[in-house]
Write a protein that holds these residues in place. Structure first.
Motif, short mmCIF file in Angstrom:
data_model
loop_
_atom_site.label_atom_id
_atom_site.label_comp_id
_atom_site.label_asym_id
_atom_site.label_seq_id
_atom_site.Cartn_x
_atom_site.Cartn_y
_atom_site.Cartn_z
N LYS A 385 40.53 96.04 6.45
CA LYS A 385 40.81 95.25 7.65
C LYS A 385 41.11 93.79 7.33
CE LYS A 385 37.79 98.05 10.63
NZ LYS A 385 36.57 98.02 11.49
N LYS A 386 41.06 93.43 6.04
CA LYS A 386 41.25 92.05 5.56
C LYS A 386 40.06 91.16 5.90
CE LYS A 386 45.09 93.54 4.08
NZ LYS A 386 45.08 94.11 2.70
N GLU A 387 38.91 91.79 6.17
CA GLU A 387 37.68 91.02 6.34
C GLU A 387 37.30 90.40 4.99
OE1 GLU A 387 35.41 93.45 9.90
OE2 GLU A 387 35.24 94.18 7.84
N THR A 414 39.48 87.44 10.00
CA THR A 414 40.02 88.08 8.80
C THR A 414 40.93 87.12 8.04
OG1 THR A 414 41.76 89.01 10.19
CG2 THR A 414 39.85 90.42 9.73
N LEU A 415 41.17 87.43 6.77
CA LEU A 415 41.95 86.53 5.91
C LEU A 415 43.35 86.29 6.46
CD1 LEU A 415 42.09 84.91 3.27
CD2 LEU A 415 42.85 87.01 2.12
N ASP A 416 43.96 87.30 7.05
CA ASP A 416 45.32 87.15 7.55
C ASP A 416 45.43 86.12 8.68
OD1 ASP A 416 43.86 89.54 8.76
OD2 ASP A 416 45.39 89.18 10.27
N GLY A 436 46.58 83.58 3.38
CA GLY A 436 46.63 84.27 4.67
C GLY A 436 47.96 84.95 4.90
N LYS A 437 49.04 84.33 4.45
CA LYS A 437 50.38 84.93 4.61
C LYS A 437 50.50 86.21 3.79
CE LYS A 437 52.88 80.67 5.77
NZ LYS A 437 51.72 79.79 5.91
N LYS A 438 49.94 86.18 2.57
CA LYS A 438 49.95 87.38 1.73
C LYS A 438 49.20 88.52 2.42
CE LYS A 438 50.19 85.19 -2.85
NZ LYS A 438 49.49 85.06 -4.16
N ALA A 439 48.01 88.19 2.94
CA ALA A 439 47.19 89.21 3.62
C ALA A 439 47.88 89.70 4.90
CB ALA A 439 45.81 88.63 3.94
#
Length: 455
Positions: A385-387, A414-416, A436-439
């Motif tokens: 979940k990008k947590e 989350t990171l995103d 964040g953009k990568k995620a």
């Protein structure tokens, strides 16, 4: 009768006192020394003061030759200690409505009675926040040596020309680097395969190389066997991979761990449970005696001033407010203030399933490139979940940057989500947006409804 009696006026004790005082409770704060504890007098404050001075000297040395007056350096460090103490002195406490008592003999004699130099003080609730002291190893000959610990290190009038440091943990390595930058020849003795044995190995190796390049001598897999002192020179006998050798210096600093201050408090007579790690408390920071709580380093499990503050606030709230809250260490963060700083957040979770590590290095940021020889290595571990799970960062200002991840994780961001924040350019904080953009892209590509459009 006091609403709260606190034994120990360090970071945890002061936090308890001010929190209870804010709730309009009658508070008595007791200590053998002055308010402030280890952090003010022999820990966080003087060490960071010395580190900052050494950092300025190190930068200046890149462009000019310098003669360092270490007598003035140590005087400046003590002046900073005094300045910090001025904000938490006995006069300040009294003015704020907190009673402070200093005593040589402090002992619990009943669940609601504390004896201070023969005088009884009564309290409805009691907090034990007595902290820790340096662990002194059973090293042959050490009892005949004028050795240093963090307790007396910052009281030196002048910095020695050479020093042996026993222990490759935070205090030992921080002091090794800053003393080396101020002209001291330093040897770190560490019995483990590397310094910072509990930190990320990849980042520690980078930091070790930096220290060695600066001139710090690091001896790993090395055991101290005995020590002698003759005519002002200390000789430490060590063994490395079965080979014996002698290391000599003007001073010896012991920095290999801490022991809880639980002796002579009357804990056993009271039936208060403790072990070699310290006072035993439950999830609400309460001991086995319902009106007695424990906070700070004497409790653990993490010996940081910011953890002491967290525990101090929580214990007082659990004491006086109807809603009780359990401790939660899942979002813990910490930082070692070397150059570059080594910071972490989050605890390892062996049960985590699918994770991804997002990395970012010096050459990925225009801001880091602008500083010659800058080091920047970031590892952010996330779940599906990008947590944000664990974060490892080796960089200048790592202690500040790690807080952004801490805030995000604490608030379930989350990171995103960093991708939508507009950060100033060029800045270190902009790196968060790039990650964040990568995620965000990965999250899109992993979405089954988006995948067909990404082909």
């Amino acid at each position: 009768m006091y609403d709260l009696i606190i034994i120990g006026a360090g970071a945890a004790g002061l936090t308890c006192a001010y929190t209870a005082n804010g709730l309009k409770k009658k508070v008595l704060l007791i200590d053998k020394g002055l308010p402030g504890g280890t952090c003010t007098w022999s820990g966080c404050i003087p060490s960071k003061a010395l580190i900052n001075i050494a950092k300025d000297v190190h930068t200046a040395k890149k462009y000019t030759s310098l003669e360092i007056d270490t007598t003035k350096v140590m005087k400046d460090v003590r002046n900073i200690i005094d300045e910090v103490y001025s904000h938490e002195s006995i006069d300040v406490l009294t003015k704020d409505g907190i009673t402070f008592k200093q005593g040589k003999a402090i002992k619990l004699i009943e669940p609601k009675i504390v004896l201070v130099d023969g005088v009884e003080y009564h309290g409805k609730n009691i907090v034990i926040s007595t902290g820790t002291s340096p662990f002194i190893p059973p090293l042959d000959g050490l009892d005949k040596i004028d050795y240093l610990t963090n307790k007396n290190l910052f009281q030196m009038k002048k910095i020695p020309k050479s020093m042996i440091i026993l222990g490759g943990g935070a205090i030992g390595v921080e002091m090794a680097q800053c003393l080396n930058r101020l002209g001291t020849k330093v040897h770190i003795i560490e019995r483990s395969p590397r310094i910072f044995i509990r930190e990320n190995e990849e980042l520690v190796n980078i930091l070790s190389e930096t220290l060695i390049e600066e001139g710090v001598n690091i001896h790993v897999n090395t055991i101290a066997t005995s020590v002698t002192q003759d005519d002002g020179i200390i000789s430490l006998n060590v063994e490395t991979s079965g080979e014996s050798k002698k290391i000599q210096a003007e001073a010896l600093l012991i920095s290999i761990g801490r022991v809880p201050n639980v002796d002579n408090l009357g804990l056993d007579e009271m039936g208060l449970k403790s072990n070699q790690k310290g006072l035993e408390v439950d999830e609400y920071l309460r001991t086995n005696i319902h009106n007695i709580y424990g906070v700070g380093d004497v409790v653990g499990p993490y010996q940081f001033s910011h953890m002491a503050n967290y525990q101090g606030i929580l214990a007082v709230k659990n004491m006086f407010l109807p809603l009780k809250k359990k401790v939660n260490y899942s979002n813990i963060s910490w930082c070692t203030f070397t150059s570059p700083e080594l910071a972490s957040r989050g605890l390892p979770n062996p049960q985590k399933k699918v994770t991804k590590i997002y990395s970012f290095g010096r050459n990925d940021s225009e801001r880091t490139i602008t500083k010659k020889d800058d080091i920047f290595e970031l590892r952010v571990e996330t779940n599906k979940k990008k947590e944000i799970l664990e974060v490892k960062l080796l960089a200048n200002r790592a202690g500040e940057m790690i807080s952004s991840f801490q805030i995000a994780a604490e608030n379930s961001l989350t990171l995103d989500k960093f991708s939508s924040v507009i950060f100033p350019h060029p800045s270190y904080s902009e790196i968060l947006g790039n990650l964040g953009k990568k995620a965000y892209i990965d999250k899109l590509l992993e979405n089954p409804f988006i995948k067909p459009f990404a082909k």
